[in-house]
Design an enzyme around this catalytic site. Sequence first.
Site: not given
Length: 305
Positions: A61, A64, A189, A241, A259
């Site tokens: 992530s 992002k 992605y 998050y 992760v």
Amino acid sequence: MDALLEKLVEENRPFTREGRVAGYIPELAKADRDELGICVVSSDGRISSAGEYGRTFTIQSIIKPILLLLALMDNGEDTVRARVGVEATGKPFDAINYTDQALLSEHLNPMVNMGAILLCTLIHGTSYPQRLERLLELTRRLAGNPSLSVDEAVYRSEKQTGSRNRAMAFLLESCGLLHDDPEEVLDCYFRACSIRVDCRDLAHIACTFAVRGRRPPSGEQLFPARYAHYVNAVLMTCGMYNGSGDFAVKVGLPAKSGVGGGIMAVSPARMGIGIYSPGLDEKGNSLAGIRLLEQLGRRLSLSIF
Ligand code: GLN
């Protein structure tokens, strides 16, 4: 600085055992939970590191913020803002943010999966492989590392097990937010999440966000300062998050976790920080990594608050 980092790594190493390596992407389950590494790049270009800072892992992530940056560079702020909102979701990274009959762009956030999947459609390019190549090229430029590449085994592993991300892409399509072929978008992605980096790469990338688009020590402007402001603001409110509030209180820096065990933290005007420790907490953030960052932040008074 090197001595301080060494000390903090050794003090926090026992906590690596309290984390759990991500198992939902089978290839990630192979990581060594005992590892902990850190690299810091200061705004004048000095580099310090400790622990397993040279170990490579997939960015997951942490791509992002770079996806968001490229979408901003390609389309400008107004277009991106109209397609993907900026409100913190307060939910896990893979939450399906769909509360009633309408899913609107303002329900999405670039730092969680639904928003990031949609961001792939905003990257310019004649094909999805070309969009991915442009994202990889920007990542290499920010990291100052031309050899970064996609880990094909991790990519295939996530593609095979990515039903939840697939569900999100099709939901976005059914709500009229995603207009391209969902499978092609997901492929971009999944590959983007599978770019292999180390702590030094993350620290260099974070440093460009810390010094508003410049690369130390040369000062070369890689992207507009305003976009560093935009990305840092979204990182601050949603980068960890549903752990973002707790992280803001503990550490007080814009940051992004993945992760794969990485954390990239931005200390505005001062430094970029890259951390690796694959044992995760229940929210999918590196457990020992957050502890290490919290202690480094206290020692150096890094909190922006
Ligand atoms: N590739 C991962 C996923 O989409 C990224 C999630 C993460 O790093 N939090 O499930």
